[in-house]
Every structure is written in C-alpha cells, then in structure tokens.
Scaffold this motif. Structure first.
Motif, mmCIF file in Angstrom:
data_model
loop_
_atom_site.group_PDB
_atom_site.id
_atom_site.type_symbol
_atom_site.label_atom_id
_atom_site.label_comp_id
_atom_site.label_asym_id
_atom_site.label_seq_id
_atom_site.Cartn_x
_atom_site.Cartn_y
_atom_site.Cartn_z
ATOM 1 N N PHE A 8 -14.513 -21.635 -28.694
ATOM 2 C CA PHE A 8 -14.740 -20.355 -28.018
ATOM 3 C C PHE A 8 -14.803 -19.214 -29.033
ATOM 4 C CE2 PHE A 8 -12.050 -22.400 -24.442
ATOM 5 C CZ PHE A 8 -13.146 -23.157 -24.030
ATOM 6 N N PRO A 129 -24.583 -29.471 -36.852
ATOM 7 C CA PRO A 129 -23.377 -28.659 -36.716
ATOM 8 C C PRO A 129 -22.313 -29.024 -37.742
ATOM 9 C CG PRO A 129 -23.650 -30.116 -34.814
ATOM 10 C CD PRO A 129 -24.838 -30.317 -35.687
ATOM 11 N N ASP B 209 -25.832 -18.056 -25.687
ATOM 12 C CA ASP B 209 -24.949 -19.122 -26.165
ATOM 13 C C ASP B 209 -24.098 -19.616 -25.002
ATOM 14 O OD1 ASP B 209 -23.427 -20.843 -27.628
ATOM 15 O OD2 ASP B 209 -22.094 -19.301 -28.444
ATOM 16 N N THR B 211 -22.050 -22.394 -25.338
ATOM 17 C CA THR B 211 -21.074 -23.387 -25.817
ATOM 18 C C THR B 211 -19.707 -23.270 -25.141
ATOM 19 O OG1 THR B 211 -20.677 -22.015 -27.752
ATOM 20 C CG2 THR B 211 -22.141 -23.883 -28.041
ATOM 21 N N PRO B 212 -19.216 -22.056 -24.803
ATOM 22 C CA PRO B 212 -17.904 -22.035 -24.119
ATOM 23 C C PRO B 212 -17.943 -22.802 -22.794
ATOM 24 C CG PRO B 212 -18.469 -19.842 -24.898
ATOM 25 C CD PRO B 212 -19.686 -20.695 -25.084
ATOM 26 N N GLN B 213 -18.987 -22.568 -21.993
ATOM 27 C CA GLN B 213 -19.094 -23.276 -20.716
ATOM 28 C C GLN B 213 -19.205 -24.777 -20.931
ATOM 29 O OE1 GLN B 213 -20.698 -20.474 -21.559
ATOM 30 N NE2 GLN B 213 -21.419 -19.321 -19.789
ATOM 31 N N THR B 215 -18.161 -26.489 -23.457
ATOM 32 C CA THR B 215 -16.882 -27.023 -23.930
ATOM 33 C C THR B 215 -15.962 -27.325 -22.751
ATOM 34 O OG1 THR B 215 -17.127 -25.690 -25.909
ATOM 35 C CG2 THR B 215 -14.943 -26.580 -25.481
ATOM 36 N N ARG B 216 -15.967 -26.423 -21.771
ATOM 37 C CA ARG B 216 -15.180 -26.662 -20.559
ATOM 38 C C ARG B 216 -15.667 -27.902 -19.821
ATOM 39 N NH1 ARG B 216 -12.177 -22.244 -17.744
ATOM 40 N NH2 ARG B 216 -12.628 -23.172 -15.734
ATOM 41 N N LYS B 240 -29.900 -27.219 -26.982
ATOM 42 C CA LYS B 240 -29.391 -27.060 -28.351
ATOM 43 C C LYS B 240 -27.862 -27.029 -28.375
ATOM 44 C CE LYS B 240 -33.080 -24.534 -30.687
ATOM 45 N NZ LYS B 240 -33.371 -23.282 -31.393
ATOM 46 N N ARG B 243 -26.338 -30.413 -27.932
ATOM 47 C CA ARG B 243 -26.345 -31.169 -29.190
ATOM 48 C C ARG B 243 -25.268 -30.637 -30.136
ATOM 49 N NH1 ARG B 243 -31.713 -30.885 -32.696
ATOM 50 N NH2 ARG B 243 -31.118 -28.699 -32.666
ATOM 51 N N GLN B 244 -25.130 -29.313 -30.181
ATOM 52 C CA GLN B 244 -24.159 -28.695 -31.102
ATOM 53 C C GLN B 244 -22.739 -29.199 -30.849
ATOM 54 O OE1 GLN B 244 -23.986 -24.404 -30.832
ATOM 55 N NE2 GLN B 244 -22.062 -24.325 -31.953
ATOM 56 N N ILE B 245 -22.311 -29.157 -29.581
ATOM 57 C CA ILE B 245 -20.924 -29.545 -29.335
ATOM 58 C C ILE B 245 -20.784 -31.042 -29.092
ATOM 59 C CG2 ILE B 245 -20.359 -27.271 -28.370
ATOM 60 C CD1 ILE B 245 -20.045 -28.852 -25.659
#
Lengths: 291, 386
Positions: A8, A129, B209, B211-213, B215-216, B240, B243-245
């Motif tokens: 985050f 990444p 972005d 990514t926070p969502q 990640t959850r 994207k 793939r990143q996370i």
C-alpha cells in the motif's frame, strides 16, 4: 500484514509523487499570477500522448520523451502568451476560466491528433517487479520517485540560488515591489508557465507507463494535483509535495485497510479537516487579512 | 365585402390543398431518416468512433444501392462527447428538429438511461448500443438494444469458471455504469451458479494504480479466480497490476476489454486473460459452418476496406442496430413508428455481428449466451476457446 502495508505504501508514494509534481505546477503559476491553472493536468496528458505517438512512429525512446516534454513547454508558453497575457488586466477569476477553456481545447486537440483510444508507453526499465519485504514494486515507480527527488532539489536550488528563481519568489511575495526593483514580471509570468509545463511534462512521461495515456488522463490527475497544492498551502512548493504524498498515501491506505469505496472520500475528508484547522494549508502559515 | 371574403377563403382553401398535395408527393420520395447519438469523442470514443464509422459505411452503401423501399436512407449523427447530459439534448433535437424515424445510439449505459424517458414519451423506435441489462429490463415499449448484456457475459464467464472448478471469486469493478451493472449481476448470479464472491473491491474514475485493491483481493481466503468488471484504460492497468503483485489465479475480464487496445496497453500482462466476446472478434478462427461466419467476414471486410483500421466488436453493435431497424422498416412497408416498433419486436433469427437475434415482447435484446464465444489472450492476440 507488513507485506501488505509495504504494498500500500509503495502504491501511495508513487501516486503521491505524481500528484506532487502536478501540484507543484499549480503552486508555481499561482505564485507568479494568483491564477489557478486548470490546464495543468493537460500538460501531463500532452507529454504522454506526444511521447507515445513519437515512439509508435519509430523515434528513439529517449528522444521521444525529450520531445514530449519540450512540446509541453512550448504549449505552456503559448498558453501564457496567447491566452493569459492578452487578458492580463482581467480579474483572476476570468484568467482561471480561460485556463479551464484552454484545458478543454487541449483535450480536444489531443483527441484529434493522437486518436481516441488509450495507449501504453514502454516502462523505462522493464516491467519486472522488484520484491521488497514481500511487496512488489515496479522499476517505473523508482523512476517516478527518483526524478521527483531530483526535481525537488533542482527547484530548491533554482529558487534560492539563481536570479530568475529569486525574481519569481520576489514577484510572488509582492508583485508591485518586484516590478519597482526592476524585475520583469511579465517575463516571470512566462517563465512560471514554462516551468509548470516542464514539471507537468516530466510527470507525464514518467507516469505514462503506469497510467497509460489518453486524451482525458489529465483530468483526474489535475484534480488530485490541485488538492495536493491546496492541502500543502497554495503557492508553497514544499507544501504541494507534502500534500501530494499525503493524498496519495491516504488513498492507498484507505483502499487497502478500510474499503476501496471510501478511497476518494477519505482524501477529500482529510483536505476538509486540514483546511478547517489550518486554513492556509499545511505549509501556509497564518493568513493575515489586510484592511 | 361578402365577395372579397369568400375569395380569400378560396385562396386559403387552394393553399391548403396545394400544401397537402406537396406533402404527399414529398413523402413518397422522402428519405428514411435515422438519428444517432454516439460518444464519438471523450472517454467512450473507442466505442463510439467505430460505431459511427460502421453506420456511415453501411448507410452510404445502402443508399448507393437504391435505398430501402425505394427511399434513400439519411443518417444524422450527433457526438455526445461521452456525456450523459448531452445525450438528452441531442435526442430531443433528433426527435423535434430532425424528425427522425428511428434512433440508434447511446454508446454507454449512462447516455442511454438518460434518454429513455424522452424516447418513450415521443414514441420513437430506439435501439441502444450500450451494454447494461437494465436498459431492456424491465422491458420498455420503444427501447431495444443490440450488445450482449453484462449479465450474459457474467453467465458465460461463470460457466467457464465452473467448468475449470473455480468457485471462489474476487471481483474488482470500476465506477462506470457498465462496471457497476456487471458487478451487481455477478453478485446476483453467483449463488445460483454455486460460486462464492470472496472479495469485492472497487476503484475510482481516472485511477492509475489498483495494487492496493488487488492486494486485498489476493489476501481473500481461498481465492481461486479474479474478475475485473470495467472498460477502457483501467482494463490494461488492472492487467499490469495483477502481474506486478503476482495475483496467481486465473484472470477474467468482460467483453468490455475485447479490443486490441487492451492487449497492447497491457504490454504482455494480458497473456492468459479470458473473456467472453462476440464471434466477430475471432472471425478468422470461426469454423466454416459457424452461422455468423459469413456476416462477420463481410462486415470485417467492408469496414477495414473503407477505414484501413482493424475492426472492434463495438462497431458490430451498430451494424446490428442499423440492420434490425432497416429490416423492420422493410417488413412494415414504411416508417410508421408504431408498425416499425412492432416489427423490431418480431425480429426473428436475424444473423448479426453480435449473434443471432430473436426478439419478443418480453425480450428486447434477443441474444443468449450462445452468442458469446470464450477467448483467451495468447501471444498478443485472441485465441478462440471451444
């Protein structure tokens, strides 16, 4: 848990840096003219669209980026010369409305020239990444952060150690006195648009690989950048940076820990609270009403 | 005095007769007037632009070939700039000033929903090109649509997930009308299909972005598949970010992502993403005996020949809307609005770009899940799954 927190945080800081770069542009133009330039988000869009267009046309990568930023500066100066300067005796509100008109014009022009779809720019150093503490960070985020730091130092030096920078600061403090001291305030105005466009342009090419690029990409970024500038205290460059990071990180944390539905709301609530407690923004100091 | 008065009356009567006569002669040669309001610019432009080009291509072609019922076809297109509030203004103009015989358009669900009341009040046949099921559910007398609904898409997706043994789904949806409707349908359909929604996240307009969502969602217990409901640039950004996370579960999107921009924008991150799409998307991979093969091939050739750019399935919605209206006008023997409406409703096994349409008084779309094919992104292009 801590891996999530890091994830985050990475997201928030990267976003925050983008908001900060846009917010800086707002502050610089505001200082020189009291005008809030609502075409700031469009500077971001122009650089991204132009650079992607050139890359697709076969231009070398670095050259395309440079040309995108350069074009944005040209547009920024043209905006000042042909739209703001002819109306410089008008009220500030009129000038702000002119910038809104300019932003609509620029979006339309970009759509005509660059097409209506969305496109991506290749990331500067690939898409693999980097995993830090269980959280994945894109190399592009490092580029965004690194360049933002460089810009902060460069701006600091520009304002404190160069004649033009000092002239801009002097104009911001007291335009009439600055003029009496022999500072060409019209040149300062041009310079402020050029600088704001430069920052917007750099932000544009930096984030294009992350945000993709399309004619309306600058609308929301402009709004968030404006929030950053207000939050930090309009006209305070360091405030815009702090404000941008605060908005970005609080958005990411809200989306991550609370609920993504409240993400935008929380950012705006923070702005409301800060402005109620500190009307001048985080870095604004007390505003003194003159009579 | 008396004589003069009657002379005036005579002139007036003559004028009325003359006018009526001219109106009759005019209507015989008068073109069929079709109105369209599309998101040719703005954020929905990637949909509205091919729609406009499709309509123009075929209206020109049909008029060149003698028109319909011996009457030329005239097309009036307004650009809403992707703004729902503009849509209403243009629809009023189409009805009151341009006096069109039928309306095609409403590229997005928002634009369509904004004009339904007006269209119903004016009693003009209206074919929407937008996705959401709510446009034709409940059925509105004058409102039809051609694109598959998000419900059909979700049904198709859930069937595919089920077949792969994936039952715990995480959803991310965007802020648009289509996105929300897709999410609502997914929530509603999941229990019936035996699926569980284990994560339900959203993102805002213009977000860059997610990514926070994600990640959850990644942290949701037992997650087996991921579905993104949305369209436009976020489709690529989500790919994207996934793939990143390293989300690590099968990734599904909707037909809102069925354009090359999605694959190109994702820069390789779209590989393996599955989505339901119109057969048009994979026209070359269709088996020769596929009922839509001929129509889809002809449309693809006509469009690419004129515009020298690849087709998108969105233009296909406009193709279907145009021909369903024109076929109905042919069967009705004219442009009487009530008759044309009735004939549209009777559309039976019309083979279009989006599928095979059979409408009824209770179904103003006329497609089922068979009109979708499942595709997967492979080597930067679409691969037809069977």
């Amino acid at each position: 848990m801590s891996a999530d927190f890091l994830q985050f945080l990475f997201s928030g800081i990267t976003q925050g840096a983008c908001y900060a770069l846009v917010g800086l542009g707002f502050s610089i133009i505001y200082n020189a003219s009291q005008v809030i330039n609502f075409a700031q988000g469009e500077f971001v869009m122009i650089a991204g669209m132009a650079a992607v267009g050139l890359i697709d046309a076969g231009a070398p990568f670095v050259l395309a980026l440079a040309a995108g930023v350069a074009l944005t500066v040209v547009v920024g100066v043209a905006l000042e010369k042909f739209a703001i300067e002819p109306a410089r005796n008008a009220s500030v509100v009129t000038l702000i409305i002119i910038t809104i008109g300019a932003s609509i014009f620029l979006r339309g022009a970009a759509e005509l020239l660059g097409g209506r779809g969305f496109r991506s720019m290749p990331a500067f150093s690939g898409n693999e990444p980097i995993v830090i503490g269980g959280a994945a960070l894109l190399p592009q985020s490092l580029w965004v952060l690194g360049v933002t730091v460089v810009i902060i130092f460069a701006l600091g030096r520009f304002f404190n150690a160069t004649m033009h920078g000092k002239a801009m600061l002097a104009t911001a403090y007291n335009p009439v006195m600055a003029q009496l001291m022999g500072i060409n305030t019209r040149l300062v105005l041009s310079l402020s648009f050029a600088l704001a466009a430069l920052l917007g342009g750099i932000a544009g090419v930096l984030i294009a690989p992350l945000s993709l690029t399309y004619s309306t990409v600058g609308v929301m970024l402009g709004l968030k950048g404006f929030c950053a500038a207000i939050l930090g205290g309009l006209g305070k460059p360091m405030g815009a940076i702090a404000g941008g990071l605060l908005v970005g990180v609080s958005e990411a944390m809200t989306a991550g820990y609370l609920s993504s539905a409240y993400k935008d709301a929380v950012a705006f609530v923070i702005i409301l609270v800060v402005l109620v407690v500190l009307p001048g923004g985080l870095f604004g100091g007390r505003s003194v009403e003159r009579v | 005095m008396h004589a003069r008065l009657s002379f005036r009356w005579l002139i007036a009567a003559f004028a009325i007769v003359a006018l009526a006569a001219s109106a009759v002669t005019a209507s015989a040669a008068e073109p069929i007037r079709l109105g369209a309001f599309l998101a040719v610019t703005g954020k929905g432009a990637f949909l509205g632009d091919p729609e406009k080009k499709t309509l123009e291509t075929y209206v020109e072609k049909i008029s060149g070939e003698g028109g319909v019922l011996g009457r030329k076809v005239e097309l009036i297109v307004y650009d809403t700039g992707s703004e729902a509030k503009e849509a209403l203004t243009f629809v009023k103009r189409l009805i009151e000033q341009d006096k069109v015989d039928a309306i095609i358009g409403g590229t997005s669900t928002g634009e369509t929903m904004a004009v339904i009341r007006e269209v119903e009040a004016a009693a003009v046949p209206f074919i929407s090109l937008a996705g959401a099921a709510e446009i034709v559910e409940p059925v509105k007398k004058w409102v039809f649509k051609t694109p598959h609904t998000d419900r059909l898409a979700v049904e198709k997706l859930f069937t595919d997930m089920k077949a792969r043994g994936l039952t715990k789904i995480g959803i991310l949806s965007g802020p648009g009308g289509f996105d929300k409707s897709c999410r609502t349908n997914a929530m509603a359909l999941a229990p019936a299909k035996g699926l569980t929604i284990v994560a339900d996240e959203t993102h805002g307009a213009g977000d860059t972005d997610m990514t926070p969502q994600l990640t959850r969602i990644k942290g949701a217990p037992g997650l087996q598949a991921f579905l993104y409901c949305g369209f436009g640039a976020p489709t690529s950004i989500v790919a994207k970010n996934v793939r990143q996370i390293g989300l690590g579960v099968p990734h599904y999107q909707t037909h809102g992502s069925a354009s090359m921009s999605f694959i190109q924008g994702a820069e390789g991150a779209a590989e393996g993403v599955r989505l339901p799409a119109a057969a048009l998307l994979v026209v070359d991979q269709l088996p020769a005996d596929h009922p839509q093969k001929a129509v889809a091939t002809a449309y693809r050739d006509a469009y690419t020949e004129r515009y020298k750019e690849p087709i998108s399935t969105f233009g296909g919605h406009a193709y279907d809307g145009l021909f369903i209206v024109l076929e109905a006008i042919k069967r009705a023997g004219g442009t009487d609005k009530a008759k044309v409406r009735d004939e549209i409703e009777k559309t039976n096994r019309f083979i279009g770009a989006d599928g095979i349409f059979t409408m009824s008084p209770t179904d103003h779309l006329g497609l089922d899940t068979a009109s979708f094919v499942m595709v997967e992104v492979k080597d930067g292009t679409w691969l037809l799954l069977n």
